[in-house]
Design a protein around this motif. Sequence first.
Motif, PDB file in Angstrom:
ATOM      1  N   ILE A  48       0.982  -1.463   0.267  1.00 20.72           N
ATOM      2  CA  ILE A  48       0.098   0.044   0.053  1.00 20.72           C
ATOM      3  C   ILE A  48       1.073   1.445  -0.019  1.00 20.72           C
ATOM      4  CG2 ILE A  48      -1.988  -0.911   0.839  1.00 20.72           C
ATOM      5  CD1 ILE A  48      -1.313  -0.422   3.602  1.00 20.72           C
ATOM      6  N   GLY A  52       0.912   4.311  -3.216  1.00 16.29           N
ATOM      7  CA  GLY A  52       0.437   5.917  -2.779  1.00 16.29           C
ATOM      8  C   GLY A  52      -0.939   5.813  -1.953  1.00 16.29           C
ATOM      9  N   MET A  53      -1.257   4.875  -1.236  1.00 15.47           N
ATOM     10  CA  MET A  53      -2.467   5.238  -0.612  1.00 15.47           C
ATOM     11  C   MET A  53      -2.239   6.170   0.629  1.00 15.47           C
ATOM     12  SD  MET A  53      -4.980   2.975  -1.475  1.00 15.47           S
ATOM     13  CE  MET A  53      -4.861   1.636  -2.519  1.00 15.47           C
ATOM     14  N   PRO A  54      -3.418   6.703   0.956  1.00 15.68           N
ATOM     15  CA  PRO A  54      -3.283   7.799   2.000  1.00 15.68           C
ATOM     16  C   PRO A  54      -2.773   7.333   3.344  1.00 15.68           C
ATOM     17  CG  PRO A  54      -5.513   7.933   0.876  1.00 15.68           C
ATOM     18  CD  PRO A  54      -4.625   6.679   0.624  1.00 15.68           C
ATOM     19  N   GLY A  55      -1.835   8.244   3.855  1.00 18.91           N
ATOM     20  CA  GLY A  55      -1.239   8.023   5.030  1.00 18.91           C
ATOM     21  C   GLY A  55      -0.131   7.118   5.150  1.00 18.91           C
ATOM     22  N   MET A  56       0.433   6.696   3.789  1.00 22.44           N
ATOM     23  CA  MET A  56       1.598   5.800   3.742  1.00 22.44           C
ATOM     24  C   MET A  56       2.950   6.524   3.896  1.00 22.44           C
ATOM     25  SD  MET A  56       0.508   2.796   3.885  1.00 22.44           S
ATOM     26  CE  MET A  56      -0.844   3.489   5.109  1.00 22.44           C
ATOM     27  N   LEU A  57       3.661   5.881   4.390  1.00 23.91           N
ATOM     28  CA  LEU A  57       5.135   6.576   4.533  1.00 23.91           C
ATOM     29  C   LEU A  57       6.227   5.703   4.320  1.00 23.91           C
ATOM     30  CD1 LEU A  57       4.403   7.841   8.584  1.00 23.91           C
ATOM     31  CD2 LEU A  57       4.440   9.126   6.233  1.00 23.91           C
ATOM     32  N   PRO A  58       7.233   6.222   3.645  1.00 29.39           N
ATOM     33  CA  PRO A  58       8.221   5.628   3.133  1.00 29.39           C
ATOM     34  C   PRO A  58       9.425   5.019   4.437  1.00 29.39           C
ATOM     35  CG  PRO A  58       8.970   7.800   2.695  1.00 29.39           C
ATOM     36  CD  PRO A  58       7.530   7.539   3.311  1.00 29.39           C
ATOM     37  N   GLN A  97       2.440   8.382  -6.024  1.00 25.63           N
ATOM     38  CA  GLN A  97       2.236   9.358  -5.177  1.00 25.63           C
ATOM     39  C   GLN A  97       2.227  10.686  -5.465  1.00 25.63           C
ATOM     40  OE1 GLN A  97       6.064   7.752  -4.371  1.00 25.63           O
ATOM     41  NE2 GLN A  97       5.656   7.553  -2.009  1.00 25.63           N
ATOM     42  N   ASP A 286       9.089  13.252   4.983  1.00 26.41           N
ATOM     43  CA  ASP A 286       8.662  11.884   5.714  1.00 26.41           C
ATOM     44  C   ASP A 286      10.087  11.075   5.777  1.00 26.41           C
ATOM     45  OD1 ASP A 286       5.931  12.240   5.693  1.00 26.41           O
ATOM     46  OD2 ASP A 286       5.589  11.412   3.719  1.00 26.41           O
TER      47      ASP A 286
ATOM     48  N   TYR C 102      -6.255  -0.994   5.497  1.00 24.49           N
ATOM     49  CA  TYR C 102      -5.166  -0.939   6.665  1.00 24.49           C
ATOM     50  C   TYR C 102      -5.629  -0.100   7.562  1.00 24.49           C
ATOM     51  CZ  TYR C 102      -4.124   3.253   3.722  1.00 24.49           C
ATOM     52  OH  TYR C 102      -4.388   4.292   2.962  1.00 24.49           O
ATOM     53  N   ARG C 204       2.867   8.727  12.608  1.00 30.73           N
ATOM     54  CA  ARG C 204       1.645   9.206  11.556  1.00 30.73           C
ATOM     55  C   ARG C 204       1.452   8.272  10.528  1.00 30.73           C
ATOM     56  NH1 ARG C 204       4.197  12.634   8.103  1.00 30.73           N
ATOM     57  NH2 ARG C 204       6.545  11.805   8.954  1.00 30.73           N
ATOM     58  N   GLY C 206      -0.443   5.627   8.482  1.00 32.47           N
ATOM     59  CA  GLY C 206      -1.818   5.898   8.404  1.00 32.47           C
ATOM     60  C   GLY C 206      -2.843   6.958   8.849  1.00 32.47           C
ATOM     61  N   VAL C 207      -1.855   8.038   9.070  1.00 27.02           N
ATOM     62  CA  VAL C 207      -2.972   9.341   9.204  1.00 27.02           C
ATOM     63  C   VAL C 207      -2.669   9.836   7.962  1.00 27.02           C
ATOM     64  CG1 VAL C 207      -2.963  11.292  10.877  1.00 27.02           C
ATOM     65  CG2 VAL C 207      -2.050   9.256  11.556  1.00 27.02           C
ATOM     66  N   ARG C 327      -1.361  12.819  -4.445  1.00 24.75           N
ATOM     67  CA  ARG C 327      -1.799  11.162  -4.749  1.00 24.75           C
ATOM     68  C   ARG C 327      -3.280  11.150  -4.971  1.00 24.75           C
ATOM     69  NH1 ARG C 327       0.672   8.346   0.072  1.00 24.75           N
ATOM     70  NH2 ARG C 327       2.280  10.036  -0.592  1.00 24.75           N
ATOM     71  N   TYR C 328      -3.933  12.297  -4.684  1.00 24.50           N
ATOM     72  CA  TYR C 328      -5.607  12.506  -4.791  1.00 24.50           C
ATOM     73  C   TYR C 328      -5.665  12.811  -6.231  1.00 24.50           C
ATOM     74  CZ  TYR C 328      -4.930  11.975   0.050  1.00 24.50           C
ATOM     75  OH  TYR C 328      -4.392  11.497   1.367  1.00 24.50           O
ATOM     76  N   PHE C 333      -7.917   5.539  -6.064  1.00 23.74           N
ATOM     77  CA  PHE C 333      -8.977   5.478  -5.184  1.00 23.74           C
ATOM     78  C   PHE C 333      -9.732   6.619  -5.097  1.00 23.74           C
ATOM     79  CE2 PHE C 333      -4.752   6.461  -3.430  1.00 23.74           C
ATOM     80  CZ  PHE C 333      -4.894   7.717  -3.099  1.00 23.74           C
TER      81      PHE C 333
END
Lengths: 484, 95, 493
Positions: A48, A52-58, A97, A286, C102, C204, C206-207, C327-328, C333
């Motif tokens: 995920i 580039g799903m929301p809230g994902m971090l590298p 992203q 990040d 997730y 952070r 998942g935020v 990303r939006y 999604f």
Amino acid sequence: MSYTIEGNTGTWEIVVGLEVHAQVISESKLFSGASTAYGAPPNANVSIVDAGMPGMLPVVNAHCIRQAVRTGLGLKAQINKDSVFERKNYFYPDLPQGYQISQYLHPIVGNGELVIDMPNGESRTIGITRLHLEQDAGKSVHDRSDDATLIDLNRSGVALMEIVSEPDIRTPEEAVLYMRKLRSILRYLGTCDGNMEEGNLRCDANVSVRRRGETAFGTRCEIKNVNSMRFVARAIEYEARRQVDLIESGQTVVQETRLFDAQKGETRSMRGKEEAHDYRYFPDPDLLPVILPEGYVEEIAASLPELPDAKKSRFIADYGVTPYDAGVLVMEQQTAAYFEAVAQGRDAKQAANWVINELFGLLAKGGKDLSETPISADDLGRLLDLLNDGTISGRLAKDVFAIMFETGQSPARIVEERGLKQVTDTSSIEPFCEEVIAANPGQVETYRKNPKVIGWFVGQVMKKTGGKANPAVVTGILQKMLDG
Amino acid sequence: MSLDRSTVARIANLARIDVPDDQQEPLARELSNLLLWVEQLREVDTDGVEPLRMIMPLPPRWREDSVTDGGHADVVTANAPAALDGFFVVPKVVE
Amino acid sequence: MSELTYLTLTQARAGLLAKEFSVDELLEAHISALAAHRDLNAFITETADLARQQAKTAASRLQRGEAGLLEGLPIAIKDLFCTTDVLTTAASHILDGFKPPYESSVTRKLWGEGALCLGKTNLDEFAMGSANVTSYYGPVRSPWTAVGDNVAVVPGGSSGGSAAAVAARIALAATGTDTGGSIRQPAAFCGITGIKPTYGRCSRFGVIAFASSLDQPGAFGRSVEDCALFLEAMAGYDPNDSTSADLPVPDWKSEVGGGVKGMRIGLPREYRVDGMPSEIEQIWQQGASWLKAQGAEIVEISLPHTKYALPTYYIIAPAEASSNLARYDGMRFGLRVPGKNLAETYMKTRGEGFGAEVRRRIMIGTYVLSAGYYDAYYLKAQKVRRRIADDFTQAFEHCDAILTPTAPSAAFRVGDKMDDPVAMYLNDVFTVPSSLAGLPGISVPAGLSASGLPLGLQVIGRPWDEMTCFKVGRAIEQAADFTTLPYGLEAAA
């Protein structure tokens, strides 16, 4: 070596710099735990984070950092102990992203160099400007539908090293040699497998032309998609000619990105397809700066293998092989190791000759590479031993070699089972010599006038003995008989 | 810095945000006011000041190189506006 | 209305452990409150069924004596935290229908500690706002109204739904996120307590990101002790967040009452801003007097670059946001507004999917990062940010904690300050500087304005020293004895 283009108004030379994208050998991606394996079903190797799903971090993959430093050391480059991942912002459906994490102002590796060996035995040093780590993008599939594009993110996030050369390259051939040498070093280091078909090594070429004698650079074009060794030279040749024609017809070269069309052998403008880029780089908040711990670089430096240049020098010095042969032998680490195993304690020039001419010849004929050889280095060495101690003749050695290649059997067994041992005992050779002399009175006459004809007699006796007789012994007996 | 309409159009394109023609002028004014306000920073002497990189200094945070994720294309594409055979489907990209 | 919803988190926990009431009773009381206060628009998604499921596990764990820190306690989650298979919106149209596969690290910890999820609370779109009026799902109203006025006031923002839910006794506690004041300011407006811990204290992962170098999850509660307990459950190292700190989480809840004797409390002289209402000045002085009375020493300190904090913030936060929100794009999604080609699909999706404030910030952020302007804006702002952070470092050589008002005014009416973005941004004038420095800050209700609306005081601590914030906050809480309820709730109490 010089390469020039003859135009209508004079002679031109070319200036080339290469930007190579080399995929880092690692199990998982640069910033996620998804696999880097090639050929998986669409989006199977995607986390995920990569999507580039929301809230994902590298989170940085330690091994990729190590690989970059290792490569930098292999290119004799300055290692920056404090480097920064930045975001390169642009929109594209294969860039989930909306930015690529790359390095910009502070790359992990700075200035280095790469030596290329010219066929005439000379060498040239090409400067390396920098090496930085970045994420690969996903793949767009255009041919499955007329009105839609399909996106597979398996490659998205895989670590790449972008290796940028100085504009030091002056001929298309040098560009190819640069690519070969770079690939060789990367493979020695184990940091990139250099497979251009799978896209693990990709090349963009910055090409410009200038009149001979000019010192300023002309306007350059970036040629993308030069993705095989073969095309590197072709793309540069085409592009340089295009630029010369353009300038000589009174037009100017526009700085732009051009795509190499391998089918047509042309470059064409991507103008209109890409807008004016403004990537808005800034440090990725990040991620922390990449600070290499104390002793980190030194530890990696100590673990580096002997690289092609050093190995080549050693082969020339220690084994006395020619610079050209040494160059061929060190291109792949595996070849060099094979050669050394054969040459150990033997005549190294002979070993080089057998490896390069005989073994590579048969491998090439069968379309195989060294990893598929049926002849182990030990067996080839034993064959040379049989040859050198007089057990078999030079002619038979080649036959035995061919059988070894065919069957994978050891040379001793082949010689034994097929009775190929050389005969040196005079009493068993004399009858054959007598027979040949008796049957060819005419040739005997000729011999009186021209003693060189003895070679013909030796050949006849060898034929009768099935090649097993020792030619030196045969020659001695014949001489005695004919002269006596 | 005062933004003109064409700059607003350029920025809108870079950000891929549709700004209808009749909104460009008011948006230009609004953004210009904001920029004017933030330009107070010019008063601050920052000669020789290194830009902030990490608010809280932390040791390097690196992952082990192992495969811990993947193998779920269905999950990855579950929220997609369009998907096919494990792929995301997007409007035609013209190469 | 059940009195169970009037307990503090700490009291409810004690009650469950002492079996004074059941998990079901506690939960159903809160679900009723949730239904009774829908007019506040505090929730985007209610998850009563999920809470009831979680309650079963909680009840059996309590039974077995295996209770987690928050076992069986109904709480609310700001809809910026991704929750598995539960609609997660960031209050934006662009995340239409998005159900994350997730869980955010913070919510995962909360469920692990036995908390029950009442729902996802409303917020300013992508946490951009100070009044909770930019939500695609409509504004949140505070349970408070001004004396003699029936017009709704704002709960503050961006975590307005969480603050309203805790103030209205719908949830015992709630998560928030704070980028420039988004926990502390709504806590002050709603008469509750809110803590933004040190940057890096809570994961952070998942935020949904607004501005990565500033965003930090934190807690709302109706007491300092509740915030300490709740934050303990949220905080901790997460290998999935490179900026999360690998530090042990202290037992804050047990030491909240440690007192302030011998502490030096700094009052920054630059926080006496022009045009600050006298009631703000008064409550600030009152706070200082309370602490002095409990044995603290009050010292004046200087934070010379304070006036540059807001402009610095309004360069850095939009710059990061412009990239974070790339990303939006309608590809993988959320919302896709089809256009006649790819380019138009991008433009329309983002043009229609983002609200006016988000668009404005993305535009500003894009501009300040663009070629030719980066040095003048973004780089300059990062240099000033260092100066601001250095100011705090120096100030903490002279004091142990800093006391300031939380906001320059009490809550204002829904609809006010909408025409002038800068006037809206000024709400965060006291919270933004410490955010830029990554420092922990708590807001504690301290009194009422002339119009009968809550006023909060902020305590800023050294890096990783939430403990001192809690102790000072608790001292103010004890002295202030803030017991006034929002007017709509008085009758029920």
